[in-house]
Design an enzyme around this catalytic site. Structure first.
Site, mmCIF file in Angstrom:
data_model
loop_
_atom_site.group_PDB
_atom_site.id
_atom_site.type_symbol
_atom_site.label_atom_id
_atom_site.label_comp_id
_atom_site.label_asym_id
_atom_site.label_seq_id
_atom_site.Cartn_x
_atom_site.Cartn_y
_atom_site.Cartn_z
ATOM 1 C CG ASP B 151 29.401 46.501 39.188
ATOM 2 O OD1 ASP B 151 29.780 47.066 40.215
ATOM 3 O OD2 ASP B 151 30.169 46.157 38.267
ATOM 4 C CG ASP B 305 34.929 44.876 39.207
ATOM 5 O OD1 ASP B 305 34.223 44.689 38.196
ATOM 6 O OD2 ASP B 305 35.085 45.998 39.715
#
Lengths: 313, 430
Positions: B151, B305
């Site tokens: 990520d 996130d």
């Protein structure tokens, strides 16, 4: 006028009229033997350029000097991010030296707006990334208006803006200013060089788009050619310089289609042979050098109105 | 040992009112009118009880950027937000791409002791996108790494992605993909590609750059018979692909962030890097599609996130500023506003998308369990009648890149319990 000049959106028609009136007076000064006016004596202007520039930087520098301001150039090329200093810190450091105006050129869109939020000085956007270049648009419109016969003469005129629109801050400022002044604007580019979402944007602002230069040229009262960077080919925006020129260059053949009085503008630097043929660049109707000369006058007018308030020069 | 605590009068899942007796880390008794003999009493009148939240996607910045966040401060922010478990992404410095690095994150999380911190392992060595990291050793370590992700970067090479998907099947792992075709949306792409990016002159990040990777990955998952997880889905097109893939029986799950459920691309008009995030904020049509997909199960989970950044990393020109925004403390209040207050979801649905399903995706035992006798006492008490007005300076995160500053959100977290121990009471860390 407001405190800053960041975008054409900061200006009203009255502001533009005022700037053009002042610019005309400044333009006369340019032709005197002694060019200096005392208007900004004791004021300090910093040209803070984060990107290479010759013509815009020198134009602002001369403008400041002819108004008797102390004008200093700072080249801060290379992103401050890579040096580990934030843009805010860089700008606050310079502003802390005691500055009345910052003329900012930056490769990132929006940078001048951000700078204006951090400092007390007036900020002039001398080009922010691919966003805006308001002083260029003002000098372009001023140049065209002089060609067309003075104040109000842009109304109803058809201006074609041709080239790499996606990456052009000149286009973004010009389309706003020319439509504000009543011109009919058609922007021309291959689909790959049209800005994203231009369809809804053009309807809202009131300009037209076209992929076909040959259809647009015959009705144009003025043509503005934009620089096309050869690097764009590697980005796949168009296949070759030759193909670009055939589709979108102001070639010798296309020059014949234009009336002899149709001004040809280019913000420079020109890629002769790519977007503009030498014959067109050097034609009697070319306005390229008038643009440069008007640039100083317009920038004098901008600095004057931002820093000297509403007094007459 | 933890005290015995009696939580009185909580509304379980916003449906039935009951008391919860916590003893030895579990829900010892659940029901109306429980005796408070010998127990410390927590009044939960009017509060909704949900299983402790599980976040599949956080950036805790330790090791490497302890000036932006540490595992301790990130754990604190998580607890304040009602979380009892978080997965910490691998893009730290050094990268979590070895068993040793993963165990270090696990141990720092245990030392903080506020939420279960599970390291996510890198898919490729150094997030380089070329060689597989030691996926099996990370799984065999004390950290039992099950979720792998590069990520921040996409596993762009289809061959590498294919091998990773195949390899982790051996131990039930899952690859969480940051879906961003690097040719269609490069490192400078920072604004949803559309009219606004055209006007602002910002490098566009088209939705299709996400959608082609999601489409490719679901086909790879089908081909390999593997499981893939789509991180931070952000477009209506991604929702269409997911809906199709699930109808085919492909083993795919997906998460959406709170910010993509509420904030829209027009916030970029002032070039404020607080709103710069990857993938970028999208137009309202995408937001609407994401909400509908979360409600109908096409999107399985909400993940924050959470991406703290030091102030100076956001004080650059927009294209130069860091990507990311805070999210742990505000996730549940945002979901309450967007999904519950709007009538799209019940609190039971919220428990599914923020607790039980993410726990199942990450294979976490003892998290995301129902509020029933014998289950671990991991739960959160939410006040649906007390909107939260966000003040970025009130955050327990070390960072201030808070896009919710000044907004009033639909509910607030009152208390969080981790295995029977309160980590947050009256909205503040214990």
């Amino acid at each position: 006028m407001r405190k800053h000049l960041l975008s054409i959106d900061d200006l009203s028609v009255d502001d533009v009229t005022t700037l053009f009136t002042t610019a005309a007076e400044m333009h006369d000064v340019q032709h005197r033997q002694v060019k200096k006016l005392p208007a900004l004596r004791g004021r300090t202007i910093i040209n803070l350029f984060f990107e290479d520039s010759t013509r815009t930087r020198s134009s602002f520098e001369i403008a400041g000097k002819w108004l008797s301001a102390d004008t200093i150039n700072i080249a801060a090329k290379g992103s401050s991010a890579s040096k580990g200093e934030s843009l805010r810190d860089t700008v606050l450091t310079i502003a802390a030296m005691g500055v009345d105006a910052l003329v900012v050129r930056h490769p990132a869109s929006g940078a001048a707006l951000q700078v204006s939020q951090w400092v007390d000085a007036s900020v002039v956007n001398a080009g922010d990334g691919t966003h805006e270049h308001p002083s260029q648009a003002l000098l372009d419109a001023y140049t065209l208006q002089r060609r067309f016969g003075g104040p109000g003469s842009l109304a109803g005129r058809h201006v074609a803006i041709v080239g790499d629109l996606t990456h052009s801050r000149v286009f973004r400022s010009n389309v706003l200013l020319l439509t504000m002044l009543g011109a009919e604007v058609t922007v021309v580019a291959p689909p790959t060089l049209m800005p994203s979402g231009v369809g809804s944007w053009s309807r809202e602002v009131g300009f037209a788009t076209s992929y076909d230069l040959d259809e647009v040229l015959p009705k144009a009262d003025a043509v503005m050619m934009l620089r096309v960077q050869r690097e764009r080919m590697s980005g796949g925006y168009f296949p070759s310089a030759r193909e670009y020129t055939v589709g979108y260059g102001l070639t010798r053949d296309r020059l014949r289609v234009l009336g002899p009085d149709v001004p040809i503008c280019h913000p420079g630097p020109m890629n002769r042979g790519l977007e503009i043929a030498a014959d067109a660049a050097d034609a009697a109707q070319s306005a390229v050098l008038e643009q440069v000369s008007a640039g100083v006058a317009i920038r004098m007018a901008i600095l004057y109105h931002l820093l000297a308030g509403e007094e007459t020069p | 040992m933890s005290d015995t605590i009696l939580v009185k009068g909580a509304s379980l899942y916003g449906a039935t009112t009951a008391d919860l007796l916590l003893r030895d880390g579990v829900l010892a008794e659940v029901g109306p009118g429980l005796s408070d003999a010998g127990a410390r009493v927590v009044d939960a009148d009017g509060l909704v009880a949900l299983p402790g939240l599980v976040d599949l996607h956080t950036h805790l910045r330790e090791p490497g950027r302890e000036d932006a966040e540490t595992i301790l401060t990130g754990s604190q922010a998580a607890a304040v937000g009602g979380f009892t478990a978080v997965l910490a992404m691998a893009n730290t410095s050094p990268v979590t791409d070895t068993a040793e690095a993963a165990e270090r994150v696990l141990d720092l999380g245990r030392a903080a002791g506020l939420v279960d911190v599970h390291p996510v392992g890198a898919v490729t060595r150094g997030l380089g996108g070329e060689e597989l990291a030691e996926l099996g050793l990370m799984h065999r370590s004390r950290a039992r790494v099950t979720v792998f992700s590069d990520d921040g970067r996409c596993v762009a090479d289809p061959r590498v992605m294919r091998r990773a998907l195949e390899y982790v099947k051996a131990f039930g792992g899952v690859v969480s993909q940051h879906s961003q075709d690097p040719s269609l949306a490069g490192p400078t792409s920072c604004c949803h590609e559309g009219e606004l990016s055209g006007r602002l002159g910002l490098p566009g990040w088209p939705g299709v750059a996400e959608e082609v990777i999601v489409a490719r990955d679901v086909m790879l998952a089908r081909h390999t018979g593997s499981r893939v997880h789509v991180a931070h889905a952000s477009t209506a097109g991604t929702v269409e692909v997911l809906r199709w893939a699930k109808a085919q029986g492909i083993d795919v799950t997906a998460e959406v962030t709170p910010h993509h459920l509420l904030l829209t691309t027009d916030l970029l008009a002032g070039y404020d890097p607080t709103f710069k995030v990857n993938p970028p904020l999208r137009p309202q049509e995408d937001v609407d599609a994401l909400r509908a997909a979360l409600a109908d199960g096409t999107i399985d989970a909400v993940a924050t996130d959470h991406a703290p950044h030091a102030r100076h990393d956001k004080e650059h020109a927009f294209v130069d500023a860091a990507f990311g925004m805070l999210g742990l403390e505000t996730a549940l209040p945002v979901v309450a506003s967007v999904m519950v207050d709007s009538g799209l979801m019940t609190w039971t649905d919220v428990a599914r998308v923020m607790s039980s399903t993410p726990a199942a995706i990450a294979g976490l035992e003892g998290q995301g369990r129902p509020l029933e006798v014998g289950q671990p006492a991991n739960f959160v008490l939410v006040d649906p009648a007390a909107p939260l007005t966000v003040d970025r300076d009130a955050s327990v995160s070390l960072s201030r890149n808070n896009p919710w500053h000044g907004r009033t959100l639909g509910a607030s977290v009152v208390a969080t319990f981790l295995r029977g121990v309160p980590t947050v009471l009256d909205g503040a860390l214990v």
